[in-house]
Scaffold this motif. Structure first.
Motif, PDB file in Angstrom:
ATOM      1  N   HIS A 293      44.257  64.526 -25.382  1.00  0.00           N
ATOM      2  CA  HIS A 293      44.016  63.233 -24.728  1.00  0.00           C
ATOM      3  C   HIS A 293      45.336  62.548 -24.350  1.00  0.00           C
ATOM      4  O   HIS A 293      45.560  61.364 -24.646  1.00  0.00           O
ATOM      5  CB  HIS A 293      43.185  62.306 -25.630  1.00  0.00           C
ATOM      6  CG  HIS A 293      41.886  62.898 -26.062  1.00  0.00           C
ATOM      7  ND1 HIS A 293      40.815  63.069 -25.213  1.00  0.00           N
ATOM      8  CD2 HIS A 293      41.489  63.398 -27.275  1.00  0.00           C
ATOM      9  CE1 HIS A 293      39.808  63.626 -25.873  1.00  0.00           C
ATOM     10  NE2 HIS A 293      40.188  63.837 -27.125  1.00  0.00           N
TER      11      HIS A 293
ATOM     12  N   THR B 171      46.531  62.480 -21.106  1.00  0.00           N
ATOM     13  CA  THR B 171      46.570  62.482 -19.639  1.00  0.00           C
ATOM     14  C   THR B 171      47.300  61.277 -19.057  1.00  0.00           C
ATOM     15  O   THR B 171      47.701  61.315 -17.893  1.00  0.00           O
ATOM     16  CB  THR B 171      45.134  62.506 -19.079  1.00  0.00           C
ATOM     17  OG1 THR B 171      44.398  61.412 -19.634  1.00  0.00           O
ATOM     18  CG2 THR B 171      44.446  63.822 -19.426  1.00  0.00           C
ATOM     19  N   GLN B 172      47.491  60.212 -19.861  1.00  0.00           N
ATOM     20  CA  GLN B 172      48.195  59.024 -19.362  1.00  0.00           C
ATOM     21  C   GLN B 172      49.578  58.862 -19.984  1.00  0.00           C
ATOM     22  O   GLN B 172      50.251  57.868 -19.739  1.00  0.00           O
ATOM     23  CB  GLN B 172      47.364  57.760 -19.612  1.00  0.00           C
ATOM     24  CG  GLN B 172      46.058  57.724 -18.839  1.00  0.00           C
ATOM     25  CD  GLN B 172      45.308  56.422 -19.033  1.00  0.00           C
ATOM     26  OE1 GLN B 172      45.623  55.631 -19.915  1.00  0.00           O
ATOM     27  NE2 GLN B 172      44.303  56.189 -18.198  1.00  0.00           N
TER      28      GLN B 172
ATOM     29  N   GLY C 139      44.401  68.053 -22.177  1.00  0.00           N
ATOM     30  CA  GLY C 139      43.065  67.485 -22.269  1.00  0.00           C
ATOM     31  C   GLY C 139      42.565  67.405 -23.696  1.00  0.00           C
ATOM     32  O   GLY C 139      41.918  66.429 -24.081  1.00  0.00           O
TER      33      GLY C 139
END
Length: 524
Positions: free
Chosen positions: A453, A455-456, A450
């Protein structure tokens, strides 16, 4: 053997239903009933056009039903939790296991014996309910239906409490009761406002059903809240959607309670006369069938075409979004399924020594075969239902859906292989320690991902399954090879835990008798 001749029920009847105790309970119930009848029939909680509080006969019937539900569900559940656990604490349970009573007969005796006083109090409250039904002009069809659901639901809850009691250790009854009360509270909350179109799964639903006078499920208008000066029309909260078809909740609940009783009672009967160290809630095929049963309920009542409701408001839910939600819901059942299948050192040693039957080739990869098979079966059913019920105008990709199912199966198998390896290690509490390690790992990994960043990012799926929930057609078509690499990496970790588990099993293998041992034995 009938209920009235069951030795366990007869024994509890002699203990609990003594004349003095019955007279005291009946007197207390009569005093409460007289007070409630006087209160409601003299105008307490009067009904008018600005309030939904019931008064008069309706209020009396509703209040008595609520008290009876609390007595049966809470009082009966607590009595069932103590049914086996207290016998173990008093060292009398072994004598009951050795009796000639069949396992099913003993389980039925434990289900209906310890709560006998609860049933007596329930019956003592019936006169006030009859007065309320007559004074309030209630429909006897709905009153009888309400009592049927109340009693059947209470038996289902008590059967679940009996399963808890069977597996309780000394000194854990208080925590079990708190867990049971929390479950009763959560089950009493309606799930119809979420994306599962089914009402409350609780016997307390009987208090609402007894007030009805029609089976019509048309939306109703209420003057309590006005929109632009007009009455607000609200959906009927007795309406369930079974694969899109409208079904009355009073029809769904009895079937649900009966099937749950059919799952809980055999689980108790299967273990109640065994040694506590060899308890096994279900056989692997039975546990897999129970998991499929839970998912059938989830798929049947899922709101496939209604807007998705969340704290962010209502929005359209795509087919891929529905699959993400269903996979997320399945995490807890699959982990419970895996924990049921896990074997400790003693159980594994018994299997390796031939005391328990089972193919030796499965021991080093246990419980991966059943976990993987269950995930593939449920995932295939999930994809099939989505293909059938999805909105064609919203995003969908069959390739992405199949990849998600395979990844979910490999990931959940990897985690449970780790827990099985931990459970075979030496130590006082290896399995709780393994669960703690897993929780700490996912919390720390989630915080790092998290913060960065990622998460994708497909490579994040090597460490966390969260990128899979955000996977869509755009992310898949941009980097398909990297998603497959992440899947292979998780599979490689599962193979590592299989190797570690095989090392632990090698330490438990029976050693061959050496030549000198044979010589010394023959000399003796």
């Amino acid at each position: 053997m009938s209920l009235f001749t069951n030795p366990e029920i007869v024994r509890n009847a002699r203990i609990q239903l003594r004349p003095k105790r019955m007279i005291s309970a009946a007197a207390l119930c009569a005093a409460l009933e007289v007070a409630l009848i006087y209160f409601f029939l003299r105008g307490g909680f009067a009904v008018d056009s600005t309030t939904t509080v019931y008064g008069g006969g309706q209020g009396l019937l509703r209040t008595i039903l609520w008290i009876q539900a609390a007595v049966l569900v809470i009082g009966g559940g607590i009595a069932s939790i103590h049914a086996i656990q207290r016998e173990k604490d008093q060292n009398t349970f072994d004598f009951q296991r050795l009796t000639r009573l069949s396992p099913l007969g003993l389980a039925i005796g434990k289900l209906f014996g310890p709560p006998l006083m609860v049933y007596f109090v329930f019956v003592c409250l019936l006169p006030a309910a009859i007065v309320g039904a007559v004074a309030g002009g209630a429909s006897w069809e709905f009153v009888l239906a309400a009592y049927f659901i109340l009693v059947l639901g209470a038996i289902a809850y008590m059967a679940f409490a009996l399963v808890i009691s069977l597996f309780l250790q000394r000194g854990t009854a208080t925590w079990a009761i708190l867990f049971y009360l929390l479950l009763v509270f959560l089950a009493a909350q309606s799930v119809g406002t979420t994306n599962v179109s089914m009402g409350t799964v609780s016997p307390f639903f009987a208090t609402e059903l007894a007030q009805q006078s029609t089976w019509n499920l048309a939306p109703t208008a209420t003057n309590l809240f006005l929109r632009n000066g007009m009455p607000l029309t609200i959906p009927n909260h007795f309406e369930d959607l079974f694969f899109g078809g409208v079904v009355h909740h009073a029809v769904v609940l009895p079937i649900l309670f009966l099937t749950l009783i059919a799952w809980f009672i055999p689980a108790v009967a299967r273990n109640i006369k065994r040694d506590p160290t060899s308890y096994e809630l279900y056989t692997p095929p039975q546990a897999l069938a129970f998991l499929c049963y839970l998912n059938f309920i989830l798929f049947a009542f899922f709101q496939w075409r209604r807007p998705f409701v969340s704290f962010l408001g209502a929005r359209s839910l795509s087919a891929l979004g529905a699959q993400s939600m269903l996979l997320t819901v399945n995490i807890v059942p699959f982990f419970i399924f895996g924990l049921i299948l896990l074997r400790n050192r003693n159980r594994m040693r018994r299997r390796l020594h031939g005391i328990e039957a089972g193919p030796a080739s499965l021991e080093s990869i246990w419980p991966a075969p059943y976990i993987f098979l269950g995930a593939i079966l449920i995932g295939a059913a999930m994809v099939g239902v989505i293909q059938w019920k999805r909105n064609p105008a919203l995003e969908w990709s069959l390739a992405v859906a199949i990849f998600r199912v395979i990844y979910f199966a490999v990931w959940i198998s990897c985690d449970l292989l780790f827990l099985q390896w931990m459970n075979l290690r030496r130590g006082r509490h290896p399995l709780p320690l393994g669960v703690l390690y897993l929780i700490v790992y996912y919390v720390c990994a989630g915080l790092v991902v998290g913060a960065l960043h990622l998460t994708q990012n497909p490579f994040t799926a090597i460490f966390l399954p969260t990128p899979l929930w955000e996977l869509n057609t755009t992310l898949w078509s941009a980097r398909p090879a990297e998603w497959i690499v992440a899947l292979l990496a998780v599979a490689a970790m599962a193979i590592v835990f299989i190797f570690l588990q095989r090392q632990q099993i090698a330490q438990l293998q029976p050693r061959p008798i050496e030549a000198r041992d044979i010589a010394s034995a023959s000399a003796v």
